[in-house]
Design a protein around this motif. Structure first.
Motif, PDB file in Angstrom:
ATOM      1  N   LYS A 247       0.910  -1.151  -0.054  1.00 19.94           N
ATOM      2  CA  LYS A 247       0.061   0.052  -0.148  1.00 19.94           C
ATOM      3  C   LYS A 247       0.982   1.111  -0.012  1.00 19.94           C
ATOM      4  O   LYS A 247       1.843   1.368   0.524  1.00 19.94           O
ATOM      5  CB  LYS A 247      -1.037  -0.009   1.365  1.00 19.94           C
TER       6      LYS A 247
ATOM      7  N   MET B  78     -10.037   6.422  -0.245  1.00 16.80           N
ATOM      8  CA  MET B  78      -9.533   5.980   1.011  1.00 16.80           C
ATOM      9  C   MET B  78      -8.948   6.825   1.740  1.00 16.80           C
ATOM     10  O   MET B  78      -8.722   6.625   2.996  1.00 16.80           O
ATOM     11  CB  MET B  78      -8.672   4.735   0.619  1.00 16.80           C
ATOM     12  N   GLY B  79      -7.780   7.695   1.010  1.00 17.84           N
ATOM     13  CA  GLY B  79      -7.325   8.738   1.805  1.00 17.84           C
ATOM     14  C   GLY B  79      -6.040   8.191   2.537  1.00 17.84           C
ATOM     15  O   GLY B  79      -5.452   8.562   3.770  1.00 17.84           O
ATOM     16  N   LEU B  80      -5.352   7.317   1.782  1.00 20.75           N
ATOM     17  CA  LEU B  80      -4.167   6.603   2.097  1.00 20.75           C
ATOM     18  C   LEU B  80      -4.012   5.981   3.463  1.00 20.75           C
ATOM     19  O   LEU B  80      -2.974   6.583   4.114  1.00 20.75           O
ATOM     20  CB  LEU B  80      -3.023   7.672   2.052  1.00 20.75           C
TER      21      LEU B  80
ATOM     22  N   ASN C 208       4.368   7.276  -5.828  1.00 19.03           N
ATOM     23  CA  ASN C 208       2.881   7.622  -6.216  1.00 19.03           C
ATOM     24  C   ASN C 208       2.790   9.101  -6.489  1.00 19.03           C
ATOM     25  O   ASN C 208       2.858   9.798  -5.550  1.00 19.03           O
ATOM     26  CB  ASN C 208       1.881   6.931  -5.215  1.00 19.03           C
TER      27      ASN C 208
ATOM     28  N   CYS D 108      -2.282  10.406  -6.102  1.00 20.65           N
ATOM     29  CA  CYS D 108      -3.344  10.101  -5.059  1.00 20.65           C
ATOM     30  C   CYS D 108      -4.616  11.231  -5.309  1.00 20.65           C
ATOM     31  O   CYS D 108      -4.000  12.319  -5.050  1.00 20.65           O
ATOM     32  CB  CYS D 108      -3.079   9.936  -3.830  1.00 20.65           C
TER      33      CYS D 108
ATOM     34  N   ASN E 204      -7.450  11.364  -3.669  1.00 25.33           N
ATOM     35  CA  ASN E 204      -8.216  11.108  -2.573  1.00 25.33           C
ATOM     36  C   ASN E 204      -7.981  12.158  -1.299  1.00 25.33           C
ATOM     37  O   ASN E 204      -8.390  12.077  -0.093  1.00 25.33           O
ATOM     38  CB  ASN E 204      -8.559  10.107  -1.937  1.00 25.33           C
TER      39      ASN E 204
ATOM     40  N   ASN F 132      -3.463   5.409 -12.175  1.00 28.63           N
ATOM     41  CA  ASN F 132      -4.255   5.316 -10.849  1.00 28.63           C
ATOM     42  C   ASN F 132      -5.554   5.641 -11.205  1.00 28.63           C
ATOM     43  O   ASN F 132      -5.915   5.616 -12.317  1.00 28.63           O
ATOM     44  CB  ASN F 132      -3.711   6.671 -10.081  1.00 28.63           C
TER      45      ASN F 132
HETATM   46  C1  SIN Z   1      -6.089   6.277  -1.285  1.00 31.20           C
HETATM   47  O1  SIN Z   1      -5.722   5.643  -0.544  1.00 31.20           O
HETATM   48  O2  SIN Z   1      -6.780   7.101  -1.336  1.00 31.20           O
HETATM   49  C2  SIN Z   1      -5.807   5.715  -2.684  1.00 31.20           C
HETATM   50  C3  SIN Z   1      -4.416   6.004  -3.050  1.00 31.20           C
HETATM   51  C4  SIN Z   1      -4.086   6.324  -4.586  1.00 31.20           C
HETATM   52  O3  SIN Z   1      -5.136   6.245  -5.498  1.00 31.20           O
HETATM   53  O4  SIN Z   1      -3.206   6.554  -4.928  1.00 31.20           O
END
Ligand code: SIN
Length: 312
Positions: free
Chosen positions: A46, A72-74, A128, A131, A133, A195
């Motif tokens: 993750k 999700m917001g990491l 990454n 993201c 979110n 993504n």
């Molecule tokens: C998330 O955790 O919000 C997703 C991560 C991502 O889309 O990079």
């Protein structure tokens, strides 16, 4: 006919091209172990941040008519957890371990990269840049100058080959601009496209409501919704990047989409929504379906059709 699904790239040898998309089945050791024990050819952690994060309020994932939406917001256990996992991981198992990093700031990214560099582990990093979110935070990959700045700082501290996870692009000018940024970093050896398609809105007509809580219902789309966009990004970056691999991600739920991604140029492929919905058994199913398609077409290895998409 014997079908060989193996893939070797950047010194990484995979029995087959399939692995999890970062975010799915990879937050805890137990989930990572389950992917490692499955038919997947590799696994990725993750996206981690410096400190552990709870992520956005629930519900933050929903199945949607043509895929999924998430914000999700990491949520993650903090980078040291994944570093520890990488230290005890059996790198001789034949399943390469990739590590996804997504610092909340450039400094966080640099701190985490230094820690992974100093640990001298045989893991490839996927940084990454995409993201969608994090409320109030734009996706770096949509700002070409900011992406260039981040990568310039990254290569000062991280001297190993690495990759980036990109957001989807929708305009040929943007493909070309981002490719030109990426091409100026020789140690950037791969990109993962794509993504989720950020900030979609799925509506439940019965409830007359959004289906996830964060950002008033906005979230990243995955699954069937994103397949054509993912394929376009894989094909365009395969054409535009010098000497870099493209990892396909987006809408892979059977051997057909796996075949399409490789035909568009993908070296390896990641599964997100389908893995979330079906669990790790999806890997064996998709691989069997891919092998059956190859056999029917007379292809014995992935290189027989990789990047050979015809145009009219
Ligand atoms: C998330 O955790 O919000 C997703 C991560 C991502 O889309 O990079």
């Amino acid at each position: 006919m014997a079908i060989d699904l193996s893939v070797s790239w950047l010194g990484v040898n995979m029995e087959n091209p399939l692995y999890n998309a970062s975010g799915v089945m990879c937050r805890s050791r137990e989930e990572l172990d389950a992917v490692a024990a499955s038919a997947a050819g590799a696994l990725i952690t993750k996206s981690c941040t410096l400190s552990a994060r709870e992520g956005n309020p629930e519900p933050r994932y929903a199945t949607a008519p043509f895929g999924s939406i998430n914000s999700m917001g990491l949520p993650n256990a903090g980078y040291e957890y994944y570093l520890d996992y990488a230290k005890i991981y059996d790198h001789a198992s034949g399943k390469p371990l990739f590590v996804s990093i997504s610092g909340m700031t450039l400094e966080e990214n640099l701190t985490m990269l230094k820690a992974f560099r100093d640990a001298e582990l045989p893991c490839l990093v996927e940084l990454n840049l995409s993201c969608p979110n994090l409320p109030g935070k734009a996706q770096i990959g949509y700002d070409f100058a900011a992406s260039s700045h981040v990568l310039s700082e990254v290569v000062k501290v991280y001297d190993k080959p690495f990759g980036v996870k990109l957001p989807p692009y929708f305009d040929p000018v943007h493909f070309a601009e981002m490719a030109s940024v990426l091409n100026s970093f020789p140690s950037l050896k791969y990109v993962t496209c794509i993504n989720s398609v950020g900030n979609g809105l799925v509506i439940d007509i019965d409830q007359e409501s959004v289906v996830i809580k964060p950002k008033a219902g906005l979230g990243g789309l995955g699954g069937d919704y994103v397949l054509p966009t993912a394929l376009a990004n894989v094909r365009e970056f395969s054409r535009l990047l010098d000497d870099k691999h493209v990892i396909g991600c987006g809408g892979i739920k059977s051997g057909r989409e796996a075949f399409m991604h490789i035909l568009a140029g993908a070296t390896a492929i990641q599964v997100g929504t389908c893995l979330y919905e079906e669990g790790v058994d999806c890997f064996a199913r998709i691989l069997n379906e891919l092998a059956a398609i190859m056999e029917a077409k007379g292809y014995s290895k992935l290189a027989d059709f990789r990047g050979k998409l015809r145009t009219m």
